[in-house]
Design a protein around this motif. Structure first.
Motif, PDB file in Angstrom:
ATOM      1  N   GLY A  21     -34.907   7.446 -36.800  1.00  0.00           N
ATOM      2  CA  GLY A  21     -35.231   7.594 -35.493  1.00  0.00           C
ATOM      3  C   GLY A  21     -35.174   6.099 -34.516  1.00  0.00           C
ATOM      4  O   GLY A  21     -35.566   6.070 -33.898  1.00  0.00           O
ATOM      5  N   GLY A  22     -35.047   4.984 -35.456  1.00  0.00           N
ATOM      6  CA  GLY A  22     -34.755   3.518 -34.879  1.00  0.00           C
ATOM      7  C   GLY A  22     -36.988   3.303 -34.593  1.00  0.00           C
ATOM      8  O   GLY A  22     -37.912   3.657 -34.780  1.00  0.00           O
ATOM      9  N   PHE A  23     -36.915   1.607 -33.920  1.00  0.00           N
ATOM     10  CA  PHE A  23     -38.391   1.732 -34.016  1.00  0.00           C
ATOM     11  C   PHE A  23     -39.407   2.301 -33.330  1.00  0.00           C
ATOM     12  O   PHE A  23     -40.947   2.336 -33.500  1.00  0.00           O
ATOM     13  N   GLY A  24     -38.714   2.706 -31.939  1.00  0.00           N
ATOM     14  CA  GLY A  24     -39.766   3.927 -31.040  1.00  0.00           C
ATOM     15  C   GLY A  24     -40.207   5.054 -31.612  1.00  0.00           C
ATOM     16  O   GLY A  24     -41.146   5.249 -31.873  1.00  0.00           O
ATOM     17  N   ALA A  25     -39.563   5.467 -32.264  1.00  0.00           N
ATOM     18  CA  ALA A  25     -40.234   6.565 -33.360  1.00  0.00           C
ATOM     19  C   ALA A  25     -40.817   6.171 -34.115  1.00  0.00           C
ATOM     20  O   ALA A  25     -42.057   6.986 -34.617  1.00  0.00           O
ATOM     21  N   MET A  26     -40.582   5.087 -35.275  1.00  0.00           N
ATOM     22  CA  MET A  26     -41.636   4.467 -36.581  1.00  0.00           C
ATOM     23  C   MET A  26     -42.918   4.097 -35.117  1.00  0.00           C
ATOM     24  O   MET A  26     -43.342   4.284 -36.322  1.00  0.00           O
ATOM     25  N   ALA A  27     -42.573   3.916 -33.841  1.00  0.00           N
ATOM     26  CA  ALA A  27     -43.633   3.129 -33.904  1.00  0.00           C
ATOM     27  C   ALA A  27     -44.770   4.664 -33.438  1.00  0.00           C
ATOM     28  O   ALA A  27     -46.203   4.258 -33.583  1.00  0.00           O
ATOM     29  N   ILE A  28     -44.233   5.428 -32.532  1.00  0.00           N
ATOM     30  CA  ILE A  28     -44.713   6.800 -32.497  1.00  0.00           C
ATOM     31  C   ILE A  28     -45.641   7.354 -33.861  1.00  0.00           C
ATOM     32  O   ILE A  28     -46.151   7.220 -33.384  1.00  0.00           O
ATOM     33  N   VAL A  29     -44.170   7.293 -34.389  1.00  0.00           N
ATOM     34  CA  VAL A  29     -45.104   8.186 -36.517  1.00  0.00           C
ATOM     35  C   VAL A  29     -46.458   7.129 -35.971  1.00  0.00           C
ATOM     36  O   VAL A  29     -47.894   7.730 -36.540  1.00  0.00           O
ATOM     37  N   ALA A  30     -46.471   5.850 -36.458  1.00  0.00           N
ATOM     38  CA  ALA A  30     -47.688   4.621 -37.018  1.00  0.00           C
ATOM     39  C   ALA A  30     -49.072   5.130 -35.447  1.00  0.00           C
ATOM     40  O   ALA A  30     -49.906   5.279 -36.259  1.00  0.00           O
ATOM     41  N   LEU A  31     -48.835   4.943 -34.711  1.00  0.00           N
ATOM     42  CA  LEU A  31     -49.529   4.863 -33.345  1.00  0.00           C
ATOM     43  C   LEU A  31     -50.602   6.944 -33.949  1.00  0.00           C
ATOM     44  O   LEU A  31     -51.568   6.572 -33.949  1.00  0.00           O
ATOM     45  N   LEU A  32     -49.844   7.730 -33.320  1.00  0.00           N
ATOM     46  CA  LEU A  32     -50.556   9.017 -33.892  1.00  0.00           C
ATOM     47  C   LEU A  32     -50.844   8.861 -35.632  1.00  0.00           C
ATOM     48  O   LEU A  32     -51.814   9.793 -35.946  1.00  0.00           O
ATOM     49  N   GLY A  33     -49.937   8.559 -36.579  1.00  0.00           N
ATOM     50  CA  GLY A  33     -50.741   8.856 -37.912  1.00  0.00           C
ATOM     51  C   GLY A  33     -52.183   8.176 -38.098  1.00  0.00           C
ATOM     52  O   GLY A  33     -53.234   8.264 -38.898  1.00  0.00           O
ATOM     53  N   ALA A  34     -52.506   6.325 -36.948  1.00  0.00           N
ATOM     54  CA  ALA A  34     -53.650   6.028 -37.458  1.00  0.00           C
ATOM     55  C   ALA A  34     -54.707   6.596 -36.204  1.00  0.00           C
ATOM     56  O   ALA A  34     -55.758   6.887 -36.396  1.00  0.00           O
ATOM     57  N   LEU A  35     -54.059   7.296 -35.074  1.00  0.00           N
ATOM     58  CA  LEU A  35     -54.635   8.513 -34.289  1.00  0.00           C
ATOM     59  C   LEU A  35     -55.879   9.433 -35.447  1.00  0.00           C
ATOM     60  O   LEU A  35     -56.502   9.518 -35.403  1.00  0.00           O
ATOM     61  N   GLY A  36     -54.782   9.757 -36.155  1.00  0.00           N
ATOM     62  CA  GLY A  36     -54.885  11.353 -36.985  1.00  0.00           C
ATOM     63  C   GLY A  36     -56.016  10.722 -37.970  1.00  0.00           C
ATOM     64  O   GLY A  36     -57.397  11.064 -38.251  1.00  0.00           O
ATOM     65  N   ALA A  37     -55.920   9.220 -38.936  1.00  0.00           N
ATOM     66  CA  ALA A  37     -56.970   8.573 -39.200  1.00  0.00           C
ATOM     67  C   ALA A  37     -58.285   8.361 -39.058  1.00  0.00           C
ATOM     68  O   ALA A  37     -59.532   8.947 -39.645  1.00  0.00           O
ATOM     69  N   LEU A  38     -58.187   8.129 -37.868  1.00  0.00           N
ATOM     70  CA  LEU A  38     -59.514   8.135 -37.067  1.00  0.00           C
ATOM     71  C   LEU A  38     -60.241   8.854 -36.770  1.00  0.00           C
ATOM     72  O   LEU A  38     -61.847   9.716 -36.545  1.00  0.00           O
ATOM     73  N   ILE A  39     -59.548  10.280 -36.613  1.00  0.00           N
ATOM     74  CA  ILE A  39     -60.319  11.750 -36.226  1.00  0.00           C
ATOM     75  C   ILE A  39     -60.792  12.351 -37.740  1.00  0.00           C
ATOM     76  O   ILE A  39     -61.951  12.558 -37.866  1.00  0.00           O
TER      77      ILE A  39
END
Length: 62
Positions: A21-39
């Protein structure tokens, strides 16, 4: 499952996402993963957010 296995799984998912998916998709996955971990940590009771609200109350009006 220990943290090494979790870290390996996260790294593999981010690597595959970046490859297809490229860097943009990786950044979105990383951001949503971090948000899910915090929740998840908050819902498990391992994350205390009371200091955020307390900091604003302690300062008072300026």
């Amino acid at each position: 499952m220990n943290l090494t296995v979790v870290g390996l799984a996260v790294g593999l998912v981010l690597g595959l996402t970046a490859a297809w998916g490229g860097f943009g998709a990786m950044a979105i996955v990383a951001l949503l993963g971090a948000l899910g971990a915090l929740i998840g940590r908050f819902l498990d009771g391992q994350l205390d957010l009371s200091a955020i609200g307390r900091g604003a109350r302690d300062r008072g009006p300026r």
